[in-house]
Structures are given as C-alpha cells and as structure tokens.
Design a protein around this motif. Structure first.
Motif: not given
Length: 165
Positions: A10, A64, A66, A70, A76, A80, A92, A99, A103, A106, A108
């Motif tokens: 973070h 993470a 976000v 961020t 961060v 990652i 995340t 985003l 990102l 992955w 969310y």
C-alpha cells in the motif's frame, strides 16, 4: 493457517485501509499478513528494497491496496513486480479508483464481501496445494514453488469465478 501469509502492499496514505484489511484477514479468516510498514531506520532505497524482498520471501500472496494515492507510490508497483517474478497470486483491493491497464491483469476486490471471497480462495488453494503435493506444512513453500504457474492460474480462475470477473 500458518503456511499462508499475505504481503499487503500500500501507499502510506492508505495505511488505515491496509490495517483494516490486515485485521479483517486475521480476525475473520485466521490468515496472517505482513503489512509493509517500513522501519524508520531504513533510509536508503537499497536498504528498503532488501527489507521488502526479505519480507516478500516470507509470504505466499500479495494484495495491493489501491487508491488515487497509489499513483504517487514507487514502491507499490515495485512490490507487485517482485511478487510477479515470484509467481505469487496477486489481487488488488480498492474502491472508486480507475486502475491502470497492467493492474487489470489480476482480480480486483471492491468490498468486504470480495475480501471474504479472496480469503476463501486463498485458504482453498492452500489446502489443495498441500493435498496435491502430499507435503507437510514445513515443506509447503518448496512445494508451492514446484507447482508454480498452474497453481497461480487456478487461484486466479477460482477467484475470478467467485467475483464474477
């Protein structure tokens, strides 16, 4: 569940949200987390990087946190990147934030309900990996490395299915 540990990445401004996530994961799901609160004695970037690499080596997943803040963080994305190199399952967590494209690769998480689905998937995949490999808790990290990408892909498939993504 001592064999799973989530590295919570973070930006400093999101520390309260990160602490809430850490507390929720531990108190509601008995999942240990490392929260990357840097030792104030670490001054140089190289010392911080070594510290973070060491802590990441003790973890099995990265989550993470976000937010708009961020975008101001160099660490961060670095965390990652290191976790990606280690083939950690990544996700995340944040609300109302656009985003960057990288990102979106992955899962969310947007709510506490999503965090619950994440915790369930982490626990399920941990049990599955140990059962498939027939290993003891002591050798779990070695077994996870050998299972590698297929385990991480299964994690993503399972979590995305639960999240409807």
């Amino acid at each position: 569940m001592a064999t799973v540990k989530i590295f919570i990445s973070h930006q400093k401004q999101d520390s309260s949200a990160a602490l809430r996530v850490q507390s929720y994961m531990k108190n509601s799901h008995d999942i240990d987390c490392y929260l990357d609160v840097i030792d104030p004695d670490l001054r140089r970037g190289e010392e911080i990087a070594d510290h973070l690499r060491n802590e990441l080596s003790k973890c099995s997943h990265l989550l993470a946190i976000v937010s708009e803040a961020t975008k101001l963080s160099w660490w961060v994305p670095w965390e990652i990147g290191v976790a990606t190199e280690k083939d950690f399952p990544l996700a995340t967590f944040g609300t109302n934030v656009a985003l960057p494209e990288y990102l979106m690769k992955w899962p969310y998480l947007k709510s506490q309900s999503d965090l619950t689905k994440y915790a369930q998937t982490v626990s399920e995949m941990s049990r599955e990996t140990r059962l498939l490999d027939g290993v003891s808790n002591e050798s779990f990290n070695t077994a996870t490395a050998s299972v590698g990408r297929s385990s991480t892909r299964r994690f993503y498939q399972s979590l995305r299915s639960k999240l409807g993504q």
